[in-house]
Scaffold this motif. Structure first.
Motif, PDB file in Angstrom:
ATOM      1  N   UNK A  28     -24.222  45.302 146.875  1.00 42.46           N
ATOM      2  CA  UNK A  28     -25.619  45.542 146.504  1.00 42.46           C
ATOM      3  C   UNK A  28     -26.460  45.958 147.695  1.00 42.46           C
ATOM      4  N   UNK A  29     -25.950  45.747 148.891  1.00 43.24           N
ATOM      5  CA  UNK A  29     -26.697  46.157 150.067  1.00 43.24           C
ATOM      6  C   UNK A  29     -26.599  47.636 150.324  1.00 43.24           C
ATOM      7  N   UNK A  30     -25.613  48.299 149.701  1.00 46.83           N
ATOM      8  CA  UNK A  30     -25.513  49.732 149.879  1.00 46.83           C
ATOM      9  C   UNK A  30     -24.979  50.344 148.606  1.00 46.83           C
ATOM     10  N   UNK A  31     -25.137  51.626 148.511  1.00 46.65           N
ATOM     11  CA  UNK A  31     -25.018  52.309 147.227  1.00 46.65           C
ATOM     12  C   UNK A  31     -23.647  52.906 146.988  1.00 46.65           C
ATOM     13  N   UNK A  32     -22.624  52.079 146.919  1.00 43.72           N
ATOM     14  CA  UNK A  32     -21.335  52.606 146.488  1.00 43.72           C
ATOM     15  C   UNK A  32     -21.274  52.567 144.971  1.00 43.72           C
ATOM     16  N   UNK A  33     -20.419  53.328 144.408  1.00 45.59           N
ATOM     17  CA  UNK A  33     -20.281  53.413 142.964  1.00 45.59           C
ATOM     18  C   UNK A  33     -18.839  53.175 142.545  1.00 45.59           C
ATOM     19  N   UNK A  54     -29.562  53.875 151.707  1.00 47.40           N
ATOM     20  CA  UNK A  54     -28.298  53.173 151.462  1.00 47.40           C
ATOM     21  C   UNK A  54     -28.381  52.131 150.351  1.00 47.40           C
ATOM     22  N   UNK A  55     -29.545  51.790 149.852  1.00 43.82           N
ATOM     23  CA  UNK A  55     -29.687  50.714 148.894  1.00 43.82           C
ATOM     24  C   UNK A  55     -29.043  51.004 147.555  1.00 43.82           C
ATOM     25  N   UNK A  92     -31.701  50.948 135.313  1.00 45.08           N
ATOM     26  CA  UNK A  92     -31.627  49.733 136.116  1.00 45.08           C
ATOM     27  C   UNK A  92     -32.036  48.483 135.345  1.00 45.08           C
ATOM     28  N   UNK A 138     -26.358  45.933 139.305  1.00 39.76           N
ATOM     29  CA  UNK A 138     -27.794  46.175 139.199  1.00 39.76           C
ATOM     30  C   UNK A 138     -28.162  47.593 138.809  1.00 39.76           C
ATOM     31  N   UNK A 139     -27.299  48.554 139.127  1.00 36.43           N
ATOM     32  CA  UNK A 139     -27.675  49.944 138.872  1.00 36.43           C
ATOM     33  C   UNK A 139     -26.526  50.676 138.181  1.00 36.43           C
ATOM     34  N   UNK A 148     -15.777  60.295 148.279  1.00 36.64           N
ATOM     35  CA  UNK A 148     -14.968  59.827 147.167  1.00 36.64           C
ATOM     36  C   UNK A 148     -13.725  60.712 147.030  1.00 36.64           C
ATOM     37  N   UNK A 166     -25.265  54.496 136.204  1.00 42.67           N
ATOM     38  CA  UNK A 166     -25.482  55.939 136.240  1.00 42.67           C
ATOM     39  C   UNK A 166     -24.532  56.634 135.275  1.00 42.67           C
ATOM     40  N   UNK A 169     -22.975  50.278 140.262  1.00 45.39           N
ATOM     41  CA  UNK A 169     -23.033  49.762 141.631  1.00 45.39           C
ATOM     42  C   UNK A 169     -22.700  48.279 141.583  1.00 45.39           C
TER      43      UNK A 169
END
Lengths: 114, 114
Positions: free
Chosen positions: A97-102, B97-98, A51, A31-32, B35, A34, A92
């Motif tokens: 999707x519930x939290x912002x890991x990359x 966190x989203x 996005x 969804x996101x 990271x 960067x 992401x």
């Protein structure tokens, strides 16, 4: 394994030209997206987020997103020698999707010659 | 507005030792992600903390652990150091966190394991 692929380069462009950096990702539901710039020996610096499908412009930078093709790109207009750096694409994954890991690609090195 | 800070800048340890890295999040940010970036690679997600709880973890063994404090600063602890742990460790903070939250990186800690 969720993957983000980038051409490692180096991509060489003359000063004043348009540099085009590309990235593909495997997780269709992401969804996101960067773009980060990383100078040698430094930490990544966020330069663009996108996005929605289409183009997003910020100064000399334009990010383009095509979710159907799972493709993200970054255009740098009027490239300057100071733009010489490694450009990291980050996504992401929908699994998180519930939290912002990359998830990052390995980066594309851009060299702008005077 | 203060950005993300990390300490120390550089660290040299020997195999088997333990290390603690520290991170202060950007003002107003309640989420911290860690990271690991090996030379020539993109950053790899270790874990994320949100309001003092670990809410996501990447593919790293349990000897990588962390904490987040009430002021949202964070620590990364690595036990039983291995040679392959030599890398740049990056802390990133985000507003929340989203998945649509942008992450901003600190300067990193360069860890060398001998």
């Amino acid at each position: 394994q969720k993957e983000v692929e980038q051409n490692s380069g180096p991509l060489s462009v003359p000063e004043g030209a348009i540099a085009s950096l590309n990235c593909t990702y495997s997780d269709r539901g992401s969804q996101s997206f960067f773009w980060y710039r990383q100078y040698s020996g430094k930490s990544p610096e966020l330069i663009m987020s996108i996005y929605s499908n289409g183009d997003k412009e910020d100064g000399r930078f334009t990010a383009q997103l095509n979710k159907a093709s799972q493709y993200v790109s970054l255009l740098i207009r009027d490239s300057q020698p100071s733009d010489s750096a490694t450009y990291l694409c980050a996504v992401n994954p929908v699994l998180y999707s519930g939290y912002s890991t990359l998830t990052f690609g390995k980066g594309t090195m851009l060299l702008v010659s005077p | 507005e203060t950005g993300v800070t990390q300490s120390p800048t550089h660290l040299i340890k020997t195999r088997g030792q333990q290390v603690t890295l520290r991170c202060s999040s950007q003002s107003g940010h309640n989420t911290v992600s860690w990271y690991q970036q090996a030379l020539g690679q993109g950053p790899q997600f270790i874990f994320q903390y949100y309001r003092e709880e670990e809410n996501g973890r990447g593919n790293f063994p349990p000897r990588f652990s962390g904490l987040q404090f009430p002021n949202y600063s964070s620590e990364l602890n690595v036990n039983a150091l291995e040679l392959d742990d030599s890398a740049l460790y990056l802390c990133a903070s985000s507003l929340n966190q989203g998945s649509y939250n942008e992450q901003f990186f600190g300067p990193g800690t360069r860890l060398t394991v001998l």
